[in-house]
Design a protein around this motif. Sequence first.
Motif, short mmCIF file in Angstrom:
data_model
loop_
_atom_site.label_atom_id
_atom_site.label_comp_id
_atom_site.label_asym_id
_atom_site.label_seq_id
_atom_site.Cartn_x
_atom_site.Cartn_y
_atom_site.Cartn_z
N LEU A 31 -10.15 -37.05 51.51
CA LEU A 31 -11.11 -37.92 52.19
C LEU A 31 -11.53 -37.32 53.54
N ALA A 32 -10.59 -36.70 54.23
CA ALA A 32 -10.91 -36.07 55.51
C ALA A 32 -11.92 -34.95 55.34
N ARG A 33 -11.88 -34.24 54.21
CA ARG A 33 -12.88 -33.20 53.97
C ARG A 33 -14.26 -33.81 53.79
N HIS A 34 -14.36 -34.93 53.10
CA HIS A 34 -15.64 -35.62 52.97
C HIS A 34 -16.11 -36.13 54.33
N LYS A 35 -15.18 -36.63 55.13
CA LYS A 35 -15.52 -37.11 56.46
C LYS A 35 -16.07 -35.97 57.32
N GLU A 57 2.55 -43.47 57.22
CA GLU A 57 2.66 -42.32 58.12
C GLU A 57 1.28 -41.97 58.65
N PRO A 58 1.18 -41.41 59.85
CA PRO A 58 -0.14 -41.06 60.40
C PRO A 58 -0.96 -40.16 59.49
N LYS A 59 -0.32 -39.25 58.77
CA LYS A 59 -1.07 -38.33 57.91
C LYS A 59 -1.66 -39.02 56.68
N GLN A 60 -1.31 -40.30 56.46
CA GLN A 60 -1.92 -41.08 55.38
C GLN A 60 -3.21 -41.77 55.83
N VAL A 61 -3.57 -41.65 57.11
CA VAL A 61 -4.68 -42.40 57.69
C VAL A 61 -5.85 -41.47 57.99
N VAL A 62 -7.06 -41.91 57.62
CA VAL A 62 -8.30 -41.22 58.01
C VAL A 62 -9.16 -42.22 58.76
N ILE A 63 -9.61 -41.84 59.95
CA ILE A 63 -10.44 -42.72 60.77
C ILE A 63 -11.91 -42.55 60.36
N THR A 64 -12.61 -43.66 60.24
CA THR A 64 -14.02 -43.64 59.83
C THR A 64 -14.87 -44.38 60.85
N THR A 65 -16.17 -44.18 60.77
CA THR A 65 -17.09 -44.90 61.65
C THR A 65 -17.41 -46.25 61.01
N GLY A 66 -16.48 -47.17 61.15
CA GLY A 66 -16.61 -48.49 60.56
C GLY A 66 -16.16 -48.52 59.11
N ALA A 67 -15.97 -49.74 58.59
CA ALA A 67 -15.55 -49.91 57.20
C ALA A 67 -16.64 -49.48 56.23
N GLN A 68 -17.92 -49.62 56.64
CA GLN A 68 -19.01 -49.26 55.74
C GLN A 68 -18.98 -47.77 55.42
N GLN A 69 -18.69 -46.92 56.41
CA GLN A 69 -18.59 -45.49 56.11
C GLN A 69 -17.40 -45.21 55.20
N ALA A 70 -16.33 -45.95 55.38
CA ALA A 70 -15.17 -45.77 54.50
C ALA A 70 -15.56 -46.01 53.04
N ILE A 71 -16.34 -47.07 52.80
CA ILE A 71 -16.80 -47.35 51.43
C ILE A 71 -17.67 -46.21 50.92
N GLY A 72 -18.56 -45.70 51.77
CA GLY A 72 -19.44 -44.62 51.36
C GLY A 72 -18.68 -43.35 51.02
N LEU A 73 -17.69 -42.99 51.84
CA LEU A 73 -16.92 -41.78 51.57
C LEU A 73 -16.10 -41.91 50.30
N ILE A 74 -15.51 -43.06 50.09
CA ILE A 74 -14.73 -43.28 48.86
C ILE A 74 -15.62 -43.21 47.64
N THR A 75 -16.83 -43.77 47.76
CA THR A 75 -17.78 -43.69 46.65
C THR A 75 -18.10 -42.24 46.31
N CYS A 132 -21.60 -53.28 50.17
CA CYS A 132 -20.83 -52.46 49.23
C CYS A 132 -21.58 -52.27 47.92
N LEU A 133 -22.15 -53.34 47.41
CA LEU A 133 -22.89 -53.25 46.15
C LEU A 133 -24.05 -52.27 46.28
N ASP A 134 -24.71 -52.26 47.44
CA ASP A 134 -25.84 -51.34 47.65
C ASP A 134 -25.38 -49.89 47.63
N VAL A 135 -24.20 -49.60 48.22
CA VAL A 135 -23.68 -48.23 48.20
C VAL A 135 -23.43 -47.78 46.77
N PHE A 136 -22.84 -48.66 45.98
CA PHE A 136 -22.59 -48.32 44.58
C PHE A 136 -23.89 -48.10 43.82
#
Length: 479
Positions: A347-351, A181-199, A219-223
């Motif tokens: 996640l949207a709040r972190h974004k 569903e659309p409400k399950q999706v959060v748009i990010t500025t590239g996959a790298q930002q997605a990794i950062g927000l999840i971290t 990814c390893l560097d973000v961790f």
Amino acid sequence: MDRLTDGSDLVEVLGDWTSTSAGRAPLYRRLAEAVRKAIHAGDLHAGERLPSERDLARALAVSRATVVSAYDELRSIGLVDSRRGSGTRVVRPPGFRPSVEGRVFGRATPIINRTNEAAGEIISLARAYDPGAAHLRGALLDLVHADLPALLNGSGYHPAGLPELRSAVAGHLTATGMPTEPKQVVITTGAQQAIGLITQMYLRRGWTAVVETPSWPGCLDVFRATGVRLVGVELDNEGIKADQLGRVMAEHQPDLLYVMPTYHNPTGVLMSTSRRRRIVELAARYAVPVVEDHAYTVGAADGAPPPIGAFAGTNAEVLTIGSLAKSVWAGLRIGWVRASVETAERLARHKALADLGSPILDQALAARLLPQLPELAGARIGELRDRLGRVRELLTQNLPEWRWRTPDGGSALWIELPNTDARIFAQVALRHGVEVVPGAATDPSGAHDNFIRFPFAFPDDVLTELVNRLTRAWAEARR
């Protein structure tokens, strides 16, 4: 304890030292100039101990005399001091103030920095060659004429993403076998930002993340920057090894699992359906959130299984990352995360805290392109198959000692260099005009130090020149 005593650490700081402003000066002067620049930039600090002459010579694949002469040059201008029993240390001359205090540590830093530099005469294997899709221009013109007036009437703030794009991503993921569903999706500025927000959401200093070995250095560097402890699990031809993963989860009780099932970077392995189901079972048993990164889904094989999230149901928490970088254009910095509704809201709040939302015009363009993704991906797959055939032919003819497994997909080969430390070969290759990313950047355990990642999506003339340069570098390295 000294911060810098190992030659490979200084190599990362120096970067492309053979192409400094010293131009075609002797190697020792180019090396001295690169160290001087690192000191003035704040990358090397007063009191830091430089590697021994022998260690640095080995890491840079130069003679010891070259390093001795470079250190002599630096001593003559008062930037280093050498004492018996204490080694060679950086000195800060009176009145000197570096332009920057501190340096960013990370294996991917040299890879990312290369994107800020003009290509020049260097052929870089630090990133794939991914020109923009031909559809991009037409879609952009259509956007300007049809959608721009309505977009300009809005506020421009959509932290979770432009609604039209969230709907388009949800439709795309549903078509892959993962109803969304659309409400399950959060748009990010590239996959790298997605990794950062999840971290930020899931990990804290001292916590544990499980990763595949090898893995993506970014990814390893973000961790690492978060202070996360990394535990690696090996791969086989079906993906991450399930038995080993089970043992690691039982022993370490990790806080997150990060995998790249379609197609793994850098090996190009496509994770099997049974392995994806097994990951869900283990994640549910040990209550470990799973992050699956699908940024490299464009590749050479057909019929990829659905994402891991398609098998999760309510038993396991799975976050699915996607991106348009490989199928459309890396310059279109659009990625996304698919998760449960509750997780997507968090996640949207972190974004929102990060940037209040990704650029609206980019998102609107992505929304127009997503319905065309199967067509765009099909064209890209055809190109990559042709390039793969060409590079296999070139490598077989010119570098028959090198070994690789034909990837299931993706745009790179994972090549084993027999009896050779790839970090040292990278220094030789750089002097022949090729930037190589050694396996040590993908796996800190040392298990892949003799591997390199070889993107093969270059045009035919560039591929030919690239292999010619690597052939000359290999001949020198073997001598």
